[in-house]
Design an enzyme around this catalytic site. Structure first.
Site, PDB file in Angstrom:
ATOM      1  N   LYS A  48       0.810  -1.213   0.000  1.00 20.28           N
ATOM      2  CA  LYS A  48       0.000   0.000   0.000  1.00 20.28           C
ATOM      3  C   LYS A  48       0.848   1.270   0.000  1.00 20.28           C
ATOM      4  O   LYS A  48       0.416   2.306  -0.413  1.00 20.28           O
ATOM      5  CB  LYS A  48      -0.914   0.003   1.220  1.00 20.28           C
ATOM      6  CG  LYS A  48      -2.132  -0.874   1.027  1.00 20.28           C
ATOM      7  CD  LYS A  48      -3.297  -0.381   1.858  1.00 20.28           C
ATOM      8  CE  LYS A  48      -4.524  -1.234   1.588  1.00 20.28           C
ATOM      9  NZ  LYS A  48      -5.005  -1.897   2.759  1.00 20.28           N
TER      10      LYS A  48
HETATM   11  N1  GLU Z   1      -8.467  -6.248   6.185  1.00 23.63           N
HETATM   12  C1  GLU Z   1      -7.562  -7.196   5.649  1.00 23.63           C
HETATM   13  C2  GLU Z   1      -6.650  -6.527   4.650  1.00 23.63           C
HETATM   14  O1  GLU Z   1      -6.978  -5.475   4.120  1.00 23.63           O
HETATM   15  C3  GLU Z   1      -8.237  -8.343   4.921  1.00 23.63           C
HETATM   16  C4  GLU Z   1      -8.996  -9.194   5.831  1.00 23.63           C
HETATM   17  C5  GLU Z   1      -9.623 -10.425   5.196  1.00 23.63           C
HETATM   18  O2  GLU Z   1      -9.966 -10.406   4.023  1.00 23.63           O
HETATM   19  O3  GLU Z   1      -9.784 -11.378   5.944  1.00 23.63           O
HETATM   20  O4  GLU Z   1      -5.592  -7.039   4.401  1.00 23.63           O
END
Ligand code: GLU
Length: 317
Positions: free
Chosen positions: A257
């Protein structure tokens, strides 16, 4: 809720703009759910407040809409299992912790991350998760009181089951993990009070009735821990897991990111169409011809899980 209906989801963390890899995962999660005639839930995983970036959520949603992805429940729409923002679901996580506490499945741990890294005798199993040696597992209440009164802050750890976890991943096949041996007791609430991802994602997916979890392959190693929590909470497990390949850049590095240049902003600003981006994302996953634009409906019509290549492809937009 119809017990058989497929309910898929995408659960991004607003810690920065979604890069093309995250967007490809979102696209695949959407295609899996829609191809099965299922509904699609969007949940914003904004629990880790210090890492949340201002405006990241609205940018993420805007990029998903621009690509043509829609959701049946989530931000802007609501739904019966809200809130769809983790930051507003604290009471549910607390209730889950209380349930685990009643069964004596969690305990306070006073070890800092630095201490655990020093103690780690087993080969490092990834930076964030050396095997926990059980240092605070059997502290007496007297010892705990002493540490508390000395002002030591505790995380909460879940007692990992001795019985190995097995599950089938649609893409990687049969999985087997003895969680107690691989990671040991793991954190469900951090010492700063923030609920750990492993617990939050289980509580949310279970309470939102998610039956199909499609996400990046970097989370394959978290699934056994999550299933251990499903079992301990008495939640039915999701019926399907599919950990989709990550997108790598031209030099073979995983997109992160922090690489703002890999986000959609630059692409959108340069006037490239969403059909062009969709076509490139699908081509990079092996189910669309390279260089061909695509609408979301065309992709849905031609999507076939079997064609999803479990390998690394670079993306050329
Ligand atoms: N929030 C997590 C992320 O952005 C992904 C969680 C999931 O898909 O279990 O990496």
């Amino acid at each position: 809720m119809n017990a058989q209906a497929v309910r898929g989801r995408f659960a991004p963390s607003p810690t920065g703009a979604l890069h093309l890899g995250n967007l490809r995962t979102a696209l695949l999660a959407w295609l899996f759910a829609r191809k099965a005639g299922g509904s699609f839930v969007l949940r914003v995983e904004d629990l880790d407040i210090p890492r949340v970036r201002p405006h990241a959520t609205s940018k993420m949603l805007d990029d998903l809409v621009w690509l043509g992805l829609d959701w049946d429940e989530g931000p802007g729409i609501g739904g019966p299992f809200g809130s769809y923002f983790q930051s507003a679901r604290h009471a549910m996580y607390e209730a889950a912790l209380a349930h685990l506490r009643e069964q004596n499945l969690i305990y306070p741990c006073y070890c800092s991350r630095a201490k655990l890294h020093r103690l780690a005798s087993a080969p490092q199993l990834g930076e964030d998760a050396p095997h926990y040696p059980g240092t605070c597992r059997n502290l007496t209440s007297e010892e705990r009181r002493k540490r508390e009164s000395a002002g030591e802050r505790a995380s909460l750890r879940f007692r990992a089951p001795e019985t190995p976890i097995r599950f089938i991943d649609t893409i990687s096949g049969e999985q087997f993990e003895p969680v107690a041996d691989v990671v040991g007791d793991f954190v469900v609430q951090r010492s700063d009070g923030i609920i750990a991802y492993q617990l939050a994602v289980v509580v949310d997916d279970a309470l939102m009735g998610i039956s199909q979890v499609v996400r990046g392959a970097d989370l394959l190693g978290s699934t056994a821990r999550q299933l251990a929590l499903y079992d301990a909470m008495g939640y039915p497990r999701p019926r399907e897991y599919a950990h989709v390949p990550l997108l790598y850049d031209m030099s073979g590095e995983r997109l992160a990111k922090r690489d703002a240049s890999e986000g959609l902003e630059q692409v959108r600003n340069s006037g490239i169409s969403s059909e062009h981006v969709l076509g490139a994302l699908a081509a990079s996953a092996g189910f669309w011809s390279v260089g061909m634009p695509a609408t979301i409906h065309e992709l849905l019509a031609s999507f076939d899980v079997a064609q999803l290549r479990n390998t690394t492809y670079s993306l050329v937009v």
